[in-house]
Design a protein around this motif. Structure first.
Motif, PDB file in Angstrom:
ATOM      1  N   PRO A  56     -14.567 -11.098 -14.399  1.00  0.00           N
ATOM      2  CA  PRO A  56     -13.588 -11.431 -15.172  1.00  0.00           C
ATOM      3  C   PRO A  56     -12.708 -10.115 -15.827  1.00  0.00           C
ATOM      4  O   PRO A  56     -13.363  -8.920 -15.918  1.00  0.00           O
ATOM      5  N   THR A  57     -11.655 -10.110 -16.049  1.00  0.00           N
ATOM      6  CA  THR A  57     -10.927  -8.945 -16.745  1.00  0.00           C
ATOM      7  C   THR A  57     -11.132  -8.925 -18.327  1.00  0.00           C
ATOM      8  O   THR A  57     -11.644 -10.014 -18.851  1.00  0.00           O
ATOM      9  N   SER A  58     -11.070  -7.880 -18.918  1.00  0.00           N
ATOM     10  CA  SER A  58     -11.309  -7.542 -20.311  1.00  0.00           C
ATOM     11  C   SER A  58     -10.393  -8.269 -21.267  1.00  0.00           C
ATOM     12  O   SER A  58      -8.979  -8.430 -20.763  1.00  0.00           O
ATOM     13  N   LEU A  59     -10.764  -8.634 -22.510  1.00  0.00           N
ATOM     14  CA  LEU A  59      -9.858  -9.033 -23.385  1.00  0.00           C
ATOM     15  C   LEU A  59      -9.897  -8.009 -24.626  1.00  0.00           C
ATOM     16  O   LEU A  59     -11.006  -7.959 -25.215  1.00  0.00           O
ATOM     17  N   TYR A  60      -8.781  -7.167 -24.517  1.00  0.00           N
ATOM     18  CA  TYR A  60      -8.955  -5.821 -25.015  1.00  0.00           C
ATOM     19  C   TYR A  60      -8.283  -5.867 -26.593  1.00  0.00           C
ATOM     20  O   TYR A  60      -7.090  -6.240 -26.819  1.00  0.00           O
ATOM     21  N   PRO A  61      -9.151  -5.636 -27.601  1.00  0.00           N
ATOM     22  CA  PRO A  61      -8.488  -5.701 -29.018  1.00  0.00           C
ATOM     23  C   PRO A  61      -7.586  -4.300 -28.933  1.00  0.00           C
ATOM     24  O   PRO A  61      -8.076  -3.214 -28.923  1.00  0.00           O
ATOM     25  N   ALA A  62      -6.437  -4.506 -29.335  1.00  0.00           N
ATOM     26  CA  ALA A  62      -5.546  -3.487 -29.336  1.00  0.00           C
ATOM     27  C   ALA A  62      -5.311  -2.860 -30.864  1.00  0.00           C
ATOM     28  O   ALA A  62      -4.267  -3.241 -31.614  1.00  0.00           O
ATOM     29  N   PRO A  63      -5.884  -1.880 -31.265  1.00  0.00           N
ATOM     30  CA  PRO A  63      -6.188  -1.437 -32.641  1.00  0.00           C
ATOM     31  C   PRO A  63      -4.809  -0.857 -33.110  1.00  0.00           C
ATOM     32  O   PRO A  63      -4.352  -1.072 -34.255  1.00  0.00           O
ATOM     33  N   ASN A  64      -4.134  -0.163 -32.407  1.00  0.00           N
ATOM     34  CA  ASN A  64      -2.714   0.509 -32.911  1.00  0.00           C
ATOM     35  C   ASN A  64      -1.773  -0.335 -32.984  1.00  0.00           C
ATOM     36  O   ASN A  64      -1.048  -0.449 -34.044  1.00  0.00           O
ATOM     37  N   LEU A  65      -1.539  -1.170 -31.849  1.00  0.00           N
ATOM     38  CA  LEU A  65      -0.586  -2.351 -32.153  1.00  0.00           C
ATOM     39  C   LEU A  65      -0.884  -3.381 -33.195  1.00  0.00           C
ATOM     40  O   LEU A  65      -0.024  -3.690 -33.984  1.00  0.00           O
ATOM     41  N   SER A  66      -2.325  -3.544 -33.406  1.00  0.00           N
ATOM     42  CA  SER A  66      -2.691  -4.668 -34.483  1.00  0.00           C
ATOM     43  C   SER A  66      -2.256  -3.991 -35.919  1.00  0.00           C
ATOM     44  O   SER A  66      -1.843  -4.616 -36.695  1.00  0.00           O
ATOM     45  N   ARG A  67      -2.395  -2.606 -36.017  1.00  0.00           N
ATOM     46  CA  ARG A  67      -2.272  -1.880 -37.257  1.00  0.00           C
ATOM     47  C   ARG A  67      -0.550  -1.968 -37.469  1.00  0.00           C
ATOM     48  O   ARG A  67      -0.058  -2.340 -38.636  1.00  0.00           O
ATOM     49  N   ARG A  68      -0.093  -1.712 -36.351  1.00  0.00           N
ATOM     50  CA  ARG A  68       1.698  -1.730 -36.481  1.00  0.00           C
ATOM     51  C   ARG A  68       2.076  -3.165 -36.921  1.00  0.00           C
ATOM     52  O   ARG A  68       3.150  -3.049 -37.709  1.00  0.00           O
ATOM     53  N   LEU A  69       1.729  -4.053 -36.155  1.00  0.00           N
ATOM     54  CA  LEU A  69       1.963  -5.231 -36.637  1.00  0.00           C
ATOM     55  C   LEU A  69       1.423  -6.219 -37.742  1.00  0.00           C
ATOM     56  O   LEU A  69       1.910  -7.088 -38.439  1.00  0.00           O
ATOM     57  N   GLY A  70       0.486  -5.784 -38.487  1.00  0.00           N
ATOM     58  CA  GLY A  70      -0.439  -6.408 -39.371  1.00  0.00           C
ATOM     59  C   GLY A  70      -1.184  -7.628 -38.904  1.00  0.00           C
ATOM     60  O   GLY A  70      -1.327  -8.492 -40.041  1.00  0.00           O
ATOM     61  N   CYS A  71      -1.561  -7.761 -37.678  1.00  0.00           N
ATOM     62  CA  CYS A  71      -2.226  -8.702 -37.487  1.00  0.00           C
ATOM     63  C   CYS A  71      -3.368  -8.416 -36.397  1.00  0.00           C
ATOM     64  O   CYS A  71      -3.086  -7.334 -35.622  1.00  0.00           O
ATOM     65  N   GLN A  72      -4.284  -9.207 -36.066  1.00  0.00           N
ATOM     66  CA  GLN A  72      -5.397  -8.811 -34.848  1.00  0.00           C
ATOM     67  C   GLN A  72      -4.574  -9.078 -33.608  1.00  0.00           C
ATOM     68  O   GLN A  72      -4.343 -10.356 -33.347  1.00  0.00           O
ATOM     69  N   VAL A  73      -4.455  -8.007 -32.720  1.00  0.00           N
ATOM     70  CA  VAL A  73      -3.794  -8.343 -31.289  1.00  0.00           C
ATOM     71  C   VAL A  73      -4.748  -8.134 -30.072  1.00  0.00           C
ATOM     72  O   VAL A  73      -5.562  -7.040 -30.210  1.00  0.00           O
ATOM     73  N   TYR A  74      -4.947  -9.060 -29.369  1.00  0.00           N
ATOM     74  CA  TYR A  74      -5.829  -8.903 -28.154  1.00  0.00           C
ATOM     75  C   TYR A  74      -4.785  -8.827 -27.050  1.00  0.00           C
ATOM     76  O   TYR A  74      -3.787  -9.819 -26.802  1.00  0.00           O
ATOM     77  N   LEU A  75      -5.267  -8.199 -26.015  1.00  0.00           N
ATOM     78  CA  LEU A  75      -4.242  -7.834 -24.597  1.00  0.00           C
ATOM     79  C   LEU A  75      -5.459  -8.520 -23.521  1.00  0.00           C
ATOM     80  O   LEU A  75      -6.433  -7.972 -23.263  1.00  0.00           O
ATOM     81  N   LYS A  76      -4.883  -9.493 -22.843  1.00  0.00           N
ATOM     82  CA  LYS A  76      -5.661  -9.854 -21.668  1.00  0.00           C
ATOM     83  C   LYS A  76      -5.430  -9.093 -20.424  1.00  0.00           C
ATOM     84  O   LYS A  76      -4.333  -8.861 -19.934  1.00  0.00           O
ATOM     85  N   ARG A  77      -6.419  -8.071 -19.933  1.00  0.00           N
ATOM     86  CA  ARG A  77      -6.042  -6.999 -18.976  1.00  0.00           C
ATOM     87  C   ARG A  77      -6.054  -7.374 -17.674  1.00  0.00           C
ATOM     88  O   ARG A  77      -6.693  -7.093 -16.895  1.00  0.00           O
ATOM     89  N   GLU A  78      -4.813  -8.183 -17.262  1.00  0.00           N
ATOM     90  CA  GLU A  78      -4.945  -8.761 -15.783  1.00  0.00           C
ATOM     91  C   GLU A  78      -4.471  -7.565 -14.976  1.00  0.00           C
ATOM     92  O   GLU A  78      -4.445  -7.389 -13.854  1.00  0.00           O
ATOM     93  N   ASP A  79      -3.891  -6.414 -15.645  1.00  0.00           N
ATOM     94  CA  ASP A  79      -3.678  -5.466 -14.995  1.00  0.00           C
ATOM     95  C   ASP A  79      -4.703  -4.535 -14.371  1.00  0.00           C
ATOM     96  O   ASP A  79      -4.670  -3.756 -13.329  1.00  0.00           O
ATOM     97  N   LEU A  80      -5.962  -4.824 -14.804  1.00  0.00           N
ATOM     98  CA  LEU A  80      -7.061  -4.385 -14.298  1.00  0.00           C
ATOM     99  C   LEU A  80      -7.630  -4.917 -12.968  1.00  0.00           C
ATOM    100  O   LEU A  80      -8.644  -4.533 -12.255  1.00  0.00           O
ATOM    101  N   MET A  81      -7.234  -6.081 -12.685  1.00  0.00           N
ATOM    102  CA  MET A  81      -7.692  -6.554 -11.344  1.00  0.00           C
ATOM    103  C   MET A  81      -7.148  -5.669 -10.083  1.00  0.00           C
ATOM    104  O   MET A  81      -6.251  -4.852 -10.153  1.00  0.00           O
TER     105      MET A  81
END
Length: 310
Positions: A56-81
């Protein structure tokens, strides 16, 4: 006969093709229906997904983007395939189907080049002759992916008709397949075309959403409030959305928009076929398309190759 396998998604989808394509589409539909329920086929696919593709590819918690947007954002890292994109999910599945059907050649279309790369990868892995149709405009802006396809033994065929982008690459691939289906599988890479292609793409790409659901429940203990994905042809969006369709999760498809070079004011939204299109037939299916009052397909525009699909 056609009614037996021309599956629709509500009023969309279906089978609107010349007679020369009815038989190969029927053969593919019946073969896939059998293989989908085969434990041996599924085991072979899962082994390749894990050991070859890197799932499986990782589900990455994006801390910088989350702080900027004010909500918890995760990125599904299909680029790691393996290959750098989600496209390998579908090409592995379809290539295995083609192998079981006794095909020796793969053809495909590509816009951004990632589907072409993924097709070249499975062609090299499973021993297929591989040819990729790609619009001249996309070849120019995706030179590195063209190099990667050729490096893996695939032939890239320039398409010089129409807008010289994804739409026209699909046209040429369909013409090829109509005269070569006895030994060739057309490995369509997007959520488009006649049945069974949208169903196959959805099924093989839905591993993205299946993993996401398991990963977010393990991390957060609940499902996300919303999921966003870009839409050109739609394979990655279809993949992550499908397992959440029955859940209380907002699904957001983001289309390319804006005014491209040479576009009139009237055509300013010609990147957004789902948002601004009307019902019509394109590449064998009923869908939302950008068309004029006579049903002629309008050219779409996006600065990103692969997202300019009408």
């Amino acid at each position: 006969m056609i009614e037996d396998f021309a599956v629709k998604f509500g009023r969309y989808g279906g089978l609107f093709v010349p007679e020369t394509l009815v038989a190969p589409l029927a053969d593919l539909s019946y073969a896939y229906a059998q293989l989908k329920g085969s434990a041996q086929f599924q085991d072979e696919l899962k082994a390749l997904q894990k050991d070859f593709a890197g799932r499986p590819t990782s589900l990455y918690p994006a801390p910088n983007l989350s702080r900027r947007l004010g909500c918890q954002v995760y990125l599904k890292r299909e680029d790691l395939m393996h290959g750098g994109a989600h496209k390998l999910n579908n090409t592995l599945g379809q290539a295995l189907v083609a192998k079981r059907m006794g095909k020796s050649r793969l053809i495909a279309e590509t816009g951004a080049g990632q589907h072409g790369v993924a097709t070249a990868i499975v062609g090299a892995k499973l021993g297929f002759e591989t040819q990729i149709y790609m619009g001249e405009v996309d070849i120019e802006r995706q030179k590195m992916n063209v190099y990667r396809m050729e490096l893996m033994g695939a032939e890239v065929i320039p398409v010089r008709s129409g807008s010289r982008t994804l739409k026209d690459a699909i046209n040429e691939a369909l013409r090829d397949w109509a005269s070569s289906f006895e030994h060739t599988h057309y490995l369509l890479g997007t959520a488009a075309g006649a049945h069974p292609f949208p169903t196959m793409v959805r099924d093989f790409q839905s591993i993205i959403g299946q993993e996401t659901k398991e990963q977010i429940l393990a991390t957060e203990g609940r499902l996300p409030d919303s999921i966003a994905a870009c839409v050109g042809g739609g394979s990655n969006a279809m993949g992550i959305f499908a397992p959440f369709l029955e859940e209380e999760v907002k699904l957001i498809a983001v289309e390319a928009g804006g005014r491209g070079p040479g576009m009139s004011e009237r055509m300013a939204d010609n990147g957004a076929s789902l948002g601004y299109g009307t019902d019509g037939i394109l590449h064998g299916a009923l869908t939302k398309i950008l068309q004029d009052s006579y049903g002629q397909i309008l050219e779409s525009y996006s600065v990103a190759a692969g997202l300019d699909y009408p």
